[in-house]
Design a protein around this motif. Structure first.
Motif, PDB file in Angstrom:
ATOM      1  N   ASP A  83      14.580  60.986  12.976  1.00 11.65           N
ATOM      2  CA  ASP A  83      16.095  59.520  12.854  1.00 11.65           C
ATOM      3  C   ASP A  83      16.426  58.656  12.819  1.00 11.65           C
ATOM      4  OD1 ASP A  83      17.070  60.272  14.739  1.00 11.65           O
ATOM      5  OD2 ASP A  83      18.506  61.266  15.243  1.00 11.65           O
ATOM      6  N   GLY A  84      15.106  58.481  13.871  1.00  7.81           N
ATOM      7  CA  GLY A  84      15.092  56.312  13.563  1.00  7.81           C
ATOM      8  C   GLY A  84      15.233  56.089  15.410  1.00  7.81           C
ATOM      9  N   THR A  85      16.599  57.101  15.583  1.00  8.03           N
ATOM     10  CA  THR A  85      17.094  56.552  16.796  1.00  8.03           C
ATOM     11  C   THR A  85      15.909  57.136  18.213  1.00  8.03           C
ATOM     12  OG1 THR A  85      17.106  58.969  17.368  1.00  8.03           O
ATOM     13  CG2 THR A  85      18.952  57.444  16.422  1.00  8.03           C
ATOM     14  N   MET A  86      16.273  56.044  19.153  1.00 10.22           N
ATOM     15  CA  MET A  86      15.620  55.721  19.791  1.00 10.22           C
ATOM     16  C   MET A  86      16.461  56.762  21.368  1.00 10.22           C
ATOM     17  SD  MET A  86      13.207  52.738  22.117  1.00 10.22           S
ATOM     18  CE  MET A  86      12.543  51.962  21.217  1.00 10.22           C
ATOM     19  N   ILE A  87      15.043  57.516  22.299  1.00 10.14           N
ATOM     20  CA  ILE A  87      15.428  57.546  23.835  1.00 10.14           C
ATOM     21  C   ILE A  87      14.873  56.556  24.539  1.00 10.14           C
ATOM     22  CG2 ILE A  87      15.554  59.044  25.605  1.00 10.14           C
ATOM     23  CD1 ILE A  87      15.441  61.795  22.883  1.00 10.14           C
ATOM     24  N   TYR A  88      15.232  56.139  25.913  1.00  8.63           N
ATOM     25  CA  TYR A  88      14.735  55.218  26.094  1.00  8.63           C
ATOM     26  C   TYR A  88      13.609  55.442  27.947  1.00  8.63           C
ATOM     27  CZ  TYR A  88      17.112  51.973  23.691  1.00  8.63           C
ATOM     28  OH  TYR A  88      18.245  51.318  22.691  1.00  8.63           O
ATOM     29  N   PRO A  89      12.993  54.788  28.742  1.00 11.06           N
ATOM     30  CA  PRO A  89      11.856  55.435  29.318  1.00 11.06           C
ATOM     31  C   PRO A  89      13.140  55.667  30.424  1.00 11.06           C
ATOM     32  CG  PRO A  89      10.926  53.547  28.003  1.00 11.06           C
ATOM     33  CD  PRO A  89      12.650  53.865  27.427  1.00 11.06           C
ATOM     34  N   ASP A  90      13.620  54.664  31.040  1.00 13.85           N
ATOM     35  CA  ASP A  90      14.491  55.136  31.836  1.00 13.85           C
ATOM     36  C   ASP A  90      15.570  56.235  31.494  1.00 13.85           C
ATOM     37  OD1 ASP A  90      16.265  54.003  30.092  1.00 13.85           O
ATOM     38  OD2 ASP A  90      17.343  52.503  31.292  1.00 13.85           O
ATOM     39  N   GLN A  91      15.576  56.269  31.038  1.00 13.10           N
ATOM     40  CA  GLN A  91      16.706  58.214  30.535  1.00 13.10           C
ATOM     41  C   GLN A  91      15.124  59.250  30.299  1.00 13.10           C
ATOM     42  OE1 GLN A  91      18.041  56.798  26.267  1.00 13.10           O
ATOM     43  NE2 GLN A  91      20.240  57.238  27.186  1.00 13.10           N
ATOM     44  N   PHE A  92      14.311  59.006  30.307  1.00  9.99           N
ATOM     45  CA  PHE A  92      12.923  59.977  29.965  1.00  9.99           C
ATOM     46  C   PHE A  92      12.390  60.486  30.699  1.00  9.99           C
ATOM     47  CE2 PHE A  92      11.101  57.587  26.859  1.00  9.99           C
ATOM     48  CZ  PHE A  92       9.947  57.501  27.021  1.00  9.99           C
ATOM     49  N   ILE A  93      11.557  59.517  31.362  1.00 14.66           N
ATOM     50  CA  ILE A  93      10.808  59.621  32.503  1.00 14.66           C
ATOM     51  C   ILE A  93      10.805  59.802  33.418  1.00 14.66           C
ATOM     52  CG2 ILE A  93       8.898  58.093  33.943  1.00 14.66           C
ATOM     53  CD1 ILE A  93       8.640  57.779  30.752  1.00 14.66           C
ATOM     54  N   PRO A  94      12.484  59.325  34.158  1.00 14.23           N
ATOM     55  CA  PRO A  94      12.425  60.538  35.746  1.00 14.23           C
ATOM     56  C   PRO A  94      12.563  61.772  35.242  1.00 14.23           C
ATOM     57  CG  PRO A  94      14.000  58.208  35.315  1.00 14.23           C
ATOM     58  CD  PRO A  94      13.582  58.750  34.062  1.00 14.23           C
ATOM     59  N   ILE A  95      13.204  62.540  33.854  1.00 12.84           N
ATOM     60  CA  ILE A  95      13.251  63.509  34.039  1.00 12.84           C
ATOM     61  C   ILE A  95      11.781  64.286  33.370  1.00 12.84           C
ATOM     62  CG2 ILE A  95      13.944  65.963  32.453  1.00 12.84           C
ATOM     63  CD1 ILE A  95      16.267  63.144  31.486  1.00 12.84           C
ATOM     64  N   PHE A  96      11.577  63.319  33.056  1.00 15.78           N
ATOM     65  CA  PHE A  96       9.144  64.215  33.041  1.00 15.78           C
ATOM     66  C   PHE A  96       8.901  63.928  34.085  1.00 15.78           C
ATOM     67  CE2 PHE A  96       9.128  62.216  28.145  1.00 15.78           C
ATOM     68  CZ  PHE A  96       9.796  63.517  28.280  1.00 15.78           C
ATOM     69  N   GLU A  97       8.917  62.677  35.469  1.00 13.78           N
ATOM     70  CA  GLU A  97       8.623  63.090  37.019  1.00 13.78           C
ATOM     71  C   GLU A  97       8.867  64.523  37.306  1.00 13.78           C
ATOM     72  OE1 GLU A  97       9.075  59.324  37.765  1.00 13.78           O
ATOM     73  OE2 GLU A  97       7.405  58.219  37.850  1.00 13.78           O
ATOM     74  N   LYS A  98      10.314  65.032  37.329  1.00 15.62           N
ATOM     75  CA  LYS A  98      10.678  65.942  37.771  1.00 15.62           C
ATOM     76  C   LYS A  98      10.088  67.419  37.166  1.00 15.62           C
ATOM     77  CE  LYS A  98      14.800  63.428  39.642  1.00 15.62           C
ATOM     78  NZ  LYS A  98      16.065  64.171  39.157  1.00 15.62           N
TER      79      LYS A  98
END
Length: 300
Positions: A83-98
């Protein structure tokens, strides 16, 4: 609706109270609820987002301070939903690291880089070096080197154009083990960069003991132009750069925001500069238009 909402919020607060210590009083907080709701969305859609190509390759150029041209860049990921919205790296990277998804995403980004390089080379552009961040979880996987080689072979990319960026935390457990992995990667033709040097309690000993090709000084060294007020900081940076040069390690200084920043890091012998003074992270298409089509020239 009001009663349902109140009950839902009370249950949310109760869950967090149970997660804490005994005899704890917890109040509902909308910001915490929104953060947890976003985390649930991220984890429930991350695999489908990868399959659908929602993770996009962005590049931030690195300027060669010896000749003033762009011959390199860092690959950065941006999550742009359908839909064109963005999820920012500081929102998803820490989750992916966990949750461990960072390993899968890192390999995906290596493939995106190789695919883009192949496209540029087929169009007649001079190949450039691109660095890609690699997580600890991926770096120690038994099939890591094999996967990297499969990707580069698939796109027929000479491996010297791929720089693998690692964090100094990888050396915390065993420098010997880390150097073994680096040695294997060197044998295959990859280059290794130590990222965010100086962001924590970095030891100069690391530069001597790790078989790296490049060290990136953290943006904190230039933040707020503190080096202009602190002579000790100037001496420290100058000697890190000199030590790296004597060890035959290239240097990159991140966080270059102004001409003064650039003049300073160039004066102390830095090889590469990176930061918003040159460009924000941009799409591969923009990178091609701004730098490849102009022969790597950059203002400033």
């Amino acid at each position: 609706k009001t009663s349902d909402t109140l009950i839902h919020r009370a249950e949310f607060a109760l869950k967090h109270a149970h997660a804490g210590q005994e005899n704890t009083v917890v109040f509902y907080d909308e910001s915490i609820y929104q953060a947890e709701n976003l985390q649930n969305q991220i984890e429930s859609t991350m695999k489908s987002a990868l399959d659908q190509g929602e993770f996009k390759l962005y590049l931030q150029p690195k300027k060669d301070l010896r000749n003033g041209k762009i011959h390199s860049g860092e690959a950065l990921v941006r999550w742009i939903r359908e839909d064109g919205t963005m999820i920012y790296p500081d929102q998803f990277i820490p989750i992916f690291e966990k949750n461990g998804f960072c390993a899968e995403l890192d390999l995906y980004m290596v493939e995106q880089v190789c695919r883009q390089l192949r496209r540029w080379m087929d169009e007649g552009y001079e190949p450039i070096t691109i660095s890609v961040n690699q997580s600890k979880l991926l770096f120690y996987r038994s099939d890591y080197v094999q996967k990297l080689c499969q990707i580069t072979d698939k796109y027929h990319i000479p491996r010297q154009y791929i720089v693998l960026e690692i964090l100094e935390g990888l050396a915390a457990e065993s420098i010997e083990e880390l150097n073994k992995n680096i040695s294997v990667l060197h044998e295959k033709g990859f280059k290794i960069s130590l990222d965010d040097f100086g962001s924590g309690y970095s030891s100069l000993n690391l530069l001597a003991r790790l078989d790296i090709d490049e060290v990136k000084l953290d943006r904190g060294f230039l933040a707020g132009d503190q080096y202009m007020k602190n002579d000790k900081l100037k001496v420290l940076m100058k000697n890190i750069i000199r030590l790296a040069e004597e060890l035959h390690i290239d240097t990159v200084v991140e966080g270059v925001e102004s001409r003064d920043n650039e003049e300073f890091i160039s004066c102390i012998g830095t090889v590469w500069g990176q930061g918003y003074y040159y460009s924000r992270p941009i799409s591969a298409g923009e990178f091609q238009k701004e730098y490849l089509e102009k022969g790597g020239c950059v203002s400033g």
